[in-house]
Design an enzyme around this catalytic site. Structure first.
Site, short mmCIF file in Angstrom:
data_model
loop_
_atom_site.label_atom_id
_atom_site.label_comp_id
_atom_site.label_asym_id
_atom_site.label_seq_id
_atom_site.Cartn_x
_atom_site.Cartn_y
_atom_site.Cartn_z
N SER A 253 11.46 3.44 57.78
CA SER A 253 10.13 3.32 58.39
C SER A 253 10.31 2.99 59.87
O SER A 253 11.42 2.78 60.35
CB SER A 253 9.33 2.23 57.70
OG SER A 253 9.81 0.96 58.12
N LYS A 254 9.20 2.89 60.53
CA LYS A 254 9.17 2.58 61.97
C LYS A 254 10.01 1.35 62.32
O LYS A 254 10.56 1.27 63.41
CB LYS A 254 7.72 2.28 62.40
CG LYS A 254 6.86 3.50 62.56
CD LYS A 254 6.31 3.54 63.99
CE LYS A 254 5.51 4.79 64.30
NZ LYS A 254 6.03 6.00 63.71
N ARG A 255 10.07 0.41 61.40
CA ARG A 255 10.83 -0.81 61.68
C ARG A 255 12.29 -0.52 61.99
O ARG A 255 12.96 -1.26 62.68
CB ARG A 255 10.78 -1.78 60.49
CG ARG A 255 9.49 -2.56 60.36
CD ARG A 255 9.56 -3.48 59.15
NE ARG A 255 9.83 -2.71 57.93
CZ ARG A 255 10.94 -2.81 57.21
NH1 ARG A 255 11.87 -3.66 57.56
NH2 ARG A 255 11.11 -2.08 56.12
N HIS A 256 12.80 0.59 61.44
CA HIS A 256 14.21 0.91 61.62
C HIS A 256 14.48 1.64 62.93
O HIS A 256 15.61 1.65 63.41
CB HIS A 256 14.70 1.77 60.46
CG HIS A 256 14.61 1.08 59.13
ND1 HIS A 256 13.63 1.36 58.21
CD2 HIS A 256 15.37 0.10 58.59
CE1 HIS A 256 13.80 0.59 57.14
NE2 HIS A 256 14.84 -0.18 57.35
N GLY A 257 13.48 2.28 63.48
CA GLY A 257 13.68 3.06 64.71
C GLY A 257 12.79 4.29 64.66
O GLY A 257 11.81 4.32 63.91
#
Ligand code: GLU
Ligand code: ZN
Length: 500
Positions: free
Chosen positions: A258-262
């Protein structure tokens, strides 16, 4: 049997890694088997679907150079390939299920449905395991009576009549035999809404059937819908396609990517200077293994090697560092002209040729192309070209004196070294790397100094930094006059420092 598979995105968001992986695996599978790969737009959700997302899909696939054999833009024998253009069809098939007594009319109001759901959730604890939580209230209404109410214009939906007390079995190519109790399947989901629009489930299976889809390769999050889909195929009396739910794509923390990873949207990767070939190559490895020890594959090589047997059960871990490595590898495979053409837009945006947005003029573009060998082995992203080559397009400020001084040396000796280096600028600017190296080595030996010590002040004077692209190539590109001017400026600054 000739294989037909499809990518069936809902245009409700930007194209991201997960979607591209699904599309690519379908593409490769069709290619590997001489079959057809189809694009179908599943825009049944009229409020969330948006034309801008359709455009993003087209742009993304054009950039990736992934082509379908049939699709909304190019047509094909089973069109239209956009579900919103097929709404009449779904209605017809929903009515067919009513005919077969495999579906029924539901006259419940939204208020009633909300209340049933709320009561059920309260009873079950908040997690309410079924998406509709319907209590099958209208399932047993007499068929004649129901038909009469519809004729009289009463508002209704059409719901699937799930056979109770049985279980549904199917085989997933990757996960094996799967069996679900029908009583645990979403209770009698809506097929056709009050406004006559189909739900995702109805449109999806009607289209897969009518379009002759033989294989459904899709994300594992759809696995829980599959029993329902199998029941629907059976209700119609149709064969269902072979299912293969692809392994999840996780971040390195083991959570769904998800966005949290990049970056996850393809647009973002594109802006960050990734090459489409690198991204595709990497994505092709997310959940599949081809050849031991081989990582770089062209799309043709992948097509030749892909099969469902190559898929892994275990989740795929998305590793941004590894993707960066792939990007570097693909950058090194480019010719100077190709790499320059790819990196140029980033350089223009970064202001390499003047202010941000200014195009190269005069010989600047040739200089840029000529500089590619200096950085090809040293960058992993296209935008890094501009960051590394600034000194070739504008004179860097003369660094502080300390920057020029080799380890264990001092200012006075540095001036001597730079003067010695200065003598070599003219001949080196005219030499290839090997000859330039021979020249400066010989000079270092003769003067009894270390090669590195002789090069350091010269490098700093010419490029403005202790760490820079190769010195010899830089001298050739700048030319002796410009290089000498920089060396003289540096000498003046250092000398002032010595005497001051
Ligand atoms: N429209 C669904 C999606 O957005 C398609 C699921 C499937 O492949 O059946 O992923
Ligand atoms: Zn009802």
């Amino acid at each position: 049997m000739s294989i037909r598979d499809r990518y069936a995105p809902s245009p409700t968001g930007l194209q991201h890694i997960g979607g591209i992986r699904t599309a690519l695996f379908n593409y490769l599978y069709a290619r590997s088997a001489g079959g057809k790969f189809i694009l179908r737009l599943e825009d049944t959700d009229r409020t969330r679907s948006d034309q801008s997302f359709v455009q993003n899909l087209y742009d993304t696939f054009a950039w990736l150079n992934l082509r379908w054999d049939e699709g909304p833009d190019i047509g094909g024998p089973f069109g239209p390939y956009i579900q919103s253009e097929r709404f009449e069809l779904y209605k017809k098939y929903a009515l067919e299920l009513i005919e077969k007594d495999r579906a029924y009319y539901c006259f419940c109001s939204q208020e009633r449905l909300d209340k049933v759901r709320a009561d059920r959730e309260a009873a079950q604890g908040a997690s309410g395991s079924h998406e509709s939580g319907y209590d099958r209230h209208c399932r047993d209404i007499d068929r004649e009576e129901a038909a009469e109410r519809v004729r009289a214009g009463e508002k209704c939906t059409i719901r699937l009549k799930i056979p109770l007390g049985e279980s549904t079995k199917f085989h997933d190519h990757l996960l094996g035999d799967i069996e679900w109790k029908n009583d645990d399947v979403n209770p009698d989901p809506v097929l056709l809404k009050t406004d006559g629009f189909p739900t995702y489930h109805l449109a999806n299976i009607v289209d897969d059937h009518l379009m002759g889809i033989t294989h459904v390769l899709r994300a594992q999050e759809w696995l829980s819908s599959t029993p329902l889909h199998v029941i629907m195929y059976k209700s119609f009396g149709w064969e269902h396609p072979e299912f293969c739910h692809l392994p999840m794509v996780m971040g390195q923390d083991g959570k769904k990517l998800s966005k949290r990873h990049g970056a996850t949207s393809i647009d973002e990767f594109r802006r960050q200077g990734y090459l489409p070939e690198a991204l595709l190559n990497y994505v092709a490895l997310l959940g599949a293994s081809y050849e031991e020890g081989k990582e770089i594959y062209t799309p043709e090589e992948l097509s030749a090697r892909f099969s469902l047997e190559k898929l892994n059960k275990a989740p795929a871990i998305f590793d941004y560092k590894k993707l960066e490595w792939f990007n570097g590898q693909y950058i090194r495979m480019k010719s100077d002209d190709e790499l320059a053409a790819l990196a140029l837009p980033y350089a223009i945006t970064a202001g390499l040729f003047g202010k941000a947005g200014v195009e190269p003029e005069g010989t600047q573009k040739l200089t840029f192309i000529a500089a590619m060998p200096l950085i090809k082995e040293r960058i992993n992203f296209l935008h890094e070209a501009a960051e590394k080559l600034g000194y070739l397009f504008s004179e860097p400020p003369t660094p502080a004196a300390a920057e020029f001084i080799p380890k264990k040396s001092d200012l006075a000796q540095t001036v001597t070294l730079l003067k010695l280096g200065r003598e070599l600028v003219r001949p080196m600017a005219k030499s290839n790397d090997a000859d330039a190296e021979a020249l400066i080595k010989a000079a270092a030996e003769k003067a009894g100094v270390k090669l590195g010590d002789l090069m350091m002040p010269l490098r700093v004077a010419v490029t403005g930094a202790r760490v820079s692209p190769p010195l010899f190539g830089s001298l050739r590109i700048l030319g002796a006059e410009q290089a000498l001017a920089r060396v003289d400026k540096a000498l003046a600054a250092l000398s002032a420092e010595v005497s001051g």
